[in-house]
Design a protein around this motif. Sequence first.
Motif, PDB file in Angstrom:
ATOM      1  N   PHE A  62      -2.000   8.929  -6.855  1.00  0.00           N
ATOM      2  CA  PHE A  62      -1.936   7.786  -5.947  1.00  0.00           C
ATOM      3  C   PHE A  62      -2.094   8.244  -4.499  1.00  0.00           C
ATOM      4  CE2 PHE A  62       0.533   5.336  -2.926  1.00  0.00           C
ATOM      5  CZ  PHE A  62      -0.141   4.129  -2.994  1.00  0.00           C
ATOM      6  N   LEU A  63      -1.353   9.265  -4.101  1.00  0.00           N
ATOM      7  CA  LEU A  63      -1.430   9.755  -2.718  1.00  0.00           C
ATOM      8  C   LEU A  63      -2.849  10.199  -2.363  1.00  0.00           C
ATOM      9  CD1 LEU A  63       1.912  11.694  -2.308  1.00  0.00           C
ATOM     10  CD2 LEU A  63       1.046   9.910  -0.801  1.00  0.00           C
ATOM     11  N   ASP A  64      -3.498  10.926  -3.265  1.00  0.00           N
ATOM     12  CA  ASP A  64      -4.880  11.363  -3.023  1.00  0.00           C
ATOM     13  C   ASP A  64      -5.809  10.166  -2.887  1.00  0.00           C
ATOM     14  OD1 ASP A  64      -4.097  14.001  -3.148  1.00  0.00           O
ATOM     15  OD2 ASP A  64      -4.801  14.317  -5.199  1.00  0.00           O
ATOM     16  N   ALA A  65      -5.666   9.207  -3.803  1.00  0.00           N
ATOM     17  CA  ALA A  65      -6.542   8.029  -3.796  1.00  0.00           C
ATOM     18  C   ALA A  65      -6.319   7.179  -2.552  1.00  0.00           C
ATOM     19  CB  ALA A  65      -6.310   7.194  -5.060  1.00  0.00           C
ATOM     20  N   LEU A  66      -5.061   6.989  -2.128  1.00  0.00           N
ATOM     21  CA  LEU A  66      -4.787   6.178  -0.946  1.00  0.00           C
ATOM     22  C   LEU A  66      -5.343   6.853   0.302  1.00  0.00           C
ATOM     23  CD1 LEU A  66      -3.649   3.688   0.400  1.00  0.00           C
ATOM     24  CD2 LEU A  66      -1.401   4.825   0.465  1.00  0.00           C
ATOM     25  N   GLU A  67      -5.191   8.151   0.389  1.00  0.00           N
ATOM     26  CA  GLU A  67      -5.740   8.879   1.535  1.00  0.00           C
ATOM     27  C   GLU A  67      -7.261   8.702   1.589  1.00  0.00           C
ATOM     28  OE1 GLU A  67      -5.659  10.772   4.978  1.00  0.00           O
ATOM     29  OE2 GLU A  67      -3.805  10.454   3.859  1.00  0.00           O
ATOM     30  N   ARG A  68      -7.912   8.826   0.455  1.00  0.00           N
ATOM     31  CA  ARG A  68      -9.369   8.659   0.360  1.00  0.00           C
ATOM     32  C   ARG A  68      -9.789   7.240   0.762  1.00  0.00           C
ATOM     33  NH1 ARG A  68      -9.466  10.911  -4.320  1.00  0.00           N
ATOM     34  NH2 ARG A  68      -9.349   8.981  -5.490  1.00  0.00           N
ATOM     35  N   GLU A  69      -9.092   6.233   0.250  1.00  0.00           N
ATOM     36  CA  GLU A  69      -9.401   4.831   0.554  1.00  0.00           C
ATOM     37  C   GLU A  69      -9.152   4.524   2.038  1.00  0.00           C
ATOM     38  OE1 GLU A  69     -10.920   2.561  -1.356  1.00  0.00           O
ATOM     39  OE2 GLU A  69     -11.056   4.055  -2.929  1.00  0.00           O
ATOM     40  N   MET A  70      -8.084   5.091   2.583  1.00  0.00           N
ATOM     41  CA  MET A  70      -7.749   4.848   3.985  1.00  0.00           C
ATOM     42  C   MET A  70      -8.855   5.420   4.888  1.00  0.00           C
ATOM     43  SD  MET A  70      -5.251   3.303   5.608  1.00  0.00           S
ATOM     44  CE  MET A  70      -3.790   3.326   4.612  1.00  0.00           C
ATOM     45  N   ARG A  71      -9.310   6.606   4.569  1.00  0.00           N
ATOM     46  CA  ARG A  71     -10.391   7.214   5.370  1.00  0.00           C
ATOM     47  C   ARG A  71     -11.666   6.389   5.255  1.00  0.00           C
ATOM     48  NH1 ARG A  71      -9.077  13.340   3.664  1.00  0.00           N
ATOM     49  NH2 ARG A  71      -7.408  13.686   5.167  1.00  0.00           N
ATOM     50  N   ALA A  72     -11.992   5.935   4.051  1.00  0.00           N
ATOM     51  CA  ALA A  72     -13.204   5.140   3.846  1.00  0.00           C
ATOM     52  C   ALA A  72     -13.104   3.798   4.580  1.00  0.00           C
ATOM     53  CB  ALA A  72     -13.433   4.912   2.354  1.00  0.00           C
ATOM     54  N   ALA A  73     -11.923   3.184   4.558  1.00  0.00           N
ATOM     55  CA  ALA A  73     -11.738   1.884   5.219  1.00  0.00           C
ATOM     56  C   ALA A  73     -11.848   2.006   6.736  1.00  0.00           C
ATOM     57  CB  ALA A  73     -10.400   1.286   4.835  1.00  0.00           C
ATOM     58  N   ASN A  74     -11.463   3.152   7.271  1.00  0.00           N
ATOM     59  CA  ASN A  74     -11.472   3.338   8.727  1.00  0.00           C
ATOM     60  C   ASN A  74     -12.787   3.887   9.274  1.00  0.00           C
ATOM     61  OD1 ASN A  74      -8.899   2.329   9.293  1.00  0.00           O
ATOM     62  ND2 ASN A  74      -7.941   4.218   8.630  1.00  0.00           N
ATOM     63  N   ARG A  75     -13.780   4.041   8.432  1.00  0.00           N
ATOM     64  CA  ARG A  75     -15.094   4.506   8.906  1.00  0.00           C
ATOM     65  C   ARG A  75     -15.844   3.411   9.597  1.00  0.00           C
ATOM     66  NH1 ARG A  75     -16.480   7.136   3.533  1.00  0.00           N
ATOM     67  NH2 ARG A  75     -15.139   8.913   3.648  1.00  0.00           N
ATOM     68  N   ILE A  95      -6.685  -2.656   2.283  1.00  0.00           N
ATOM     69  CA  ILE A  95      -6.343  -1.972   1.043  1.00  0.00           C
ATOM     70  C   ILE A  95      -5.140  -2.678   0.440  1.00  0.00           C
ATOM     71  CG2 ILE A  95      -5.600   0.213   0.013  1.00  0.00           C
ATOM     72  CD1 ILE A  95      -6.910   1.610   2.468  1.00  0.00           C
ATOM     73  N   VAL A  96      -5.201  -2.917  -0.869  1.00  0.00           N
ATOM     74  CA  VAL A  96      -4.115  -3.584  -1.587  1.00  0.00           C
ATOM     75  C   VAL A  96      -3.609  -2.636  -2.665  1.00  0.00           C
ATOM     76  CG1 VAL A  96      -3.488  -5.543  -3.060  1.00  0.00           C
ATOM     77  CG2 VAL A  96      -5.099  -5.866  -1.163  1.00  0.00           C
ATOM     78  N   ILE A  97      -2.291  -2.512  -2.763  1.00  0.00           N
ATOM     79  CA  ILE A  97      -1.679  -1.712  -3.818  1.00  0.00           C
ATOM     80  C   ILE A  97      -0.970  -2.673  -4.759  1.00  0.00           C
ATOM     81  CG2 ILE A  97       0.017   0.068  -4.383  1.00  0.00           C
ATOM     82  CD1 ILE A  97      -0.480   1.099  -1.452  1.00  0.00           C
ATOM     83  N   THR A  98      -1.428  -2.711  -6.005  1.00  0.00           N
ATOM     84  CA  THR A  98      -0.832  -3.599  -6.991  1.00  0.00           C
ATOM     85  C   THR A  98      -1.143  -3.126  -8.395  1.00  0.00           C
ATOM     86  OG1 THR A  98      -0.616  -5.897  -7.733  1.00  0.00           O
ATOM     87  CG2 THR A  98      -2.820  -5.186  -7.059  1.00  0.00           C
ATOM     88  N   ALA A  99      -0.240  -3.435  -9.320  1.00  0.00           N
ATOM     89  CA  ALA A  99      -0.485  -3.207 -10.738  1.00  0.00           C
ATOM     90  C   ALA A  99      -0.886  -4.522 -11.398  1.00  0.00           C
ATOM     91  CB  ALA A  99       0.763  -2.630 -11.412  1.00  0.00           C
TER      92      ALA A  99
END
Length: 149
Positions: free
Chosen positions: A136-149, A69-73
């Motif tokens: 952002f917090l909601d989206a990162l949590e969602r992405e983190m769960r998806a990445a760890n599946r 996961i990358v966080i960038t603007a």
Amino acid sequence: MTALYVDADACPVRAEAERVATRHKVTMYVVSNGGLRPSQNPLVETVVVPDGPDVADMWIADRAGPGDIVITADIPLAARCVENGARVLKPNGETLTAANVGNALAMRDLMSDLRSADPFRQGGGKPFSKADRSRFLDALEREMRAANR
């Protein structure tokens, strides 16, 4: 194993990203060309790259891949990371994917052209809000769960 990469120059959500990374026990790379206080968290690695245009972006793009996961603007960096298979989030919680990063890149280029054509054009984007931080917090949590599946 998932890694979290943060394009840290002017990133307003580093602390939030660190909390989520810690909860998921994921290594977080905070990449900048200096001036940031290193975290004491053993899961957070501060990476200081040499000064120069896009050096931090190149460091991230060369390493981020599928499952990361990358966080960038930075839209060009986001486009490279999406191309490499990484998940990309903007600090306001907007997800950039293969389906929308091309449009984001085109809009960025258009706005750059408009700014250069009108020297009196003032201002930038909207100020960063509490709602952006929450999204952002909601989206990162969602992405983190998806990445760890």
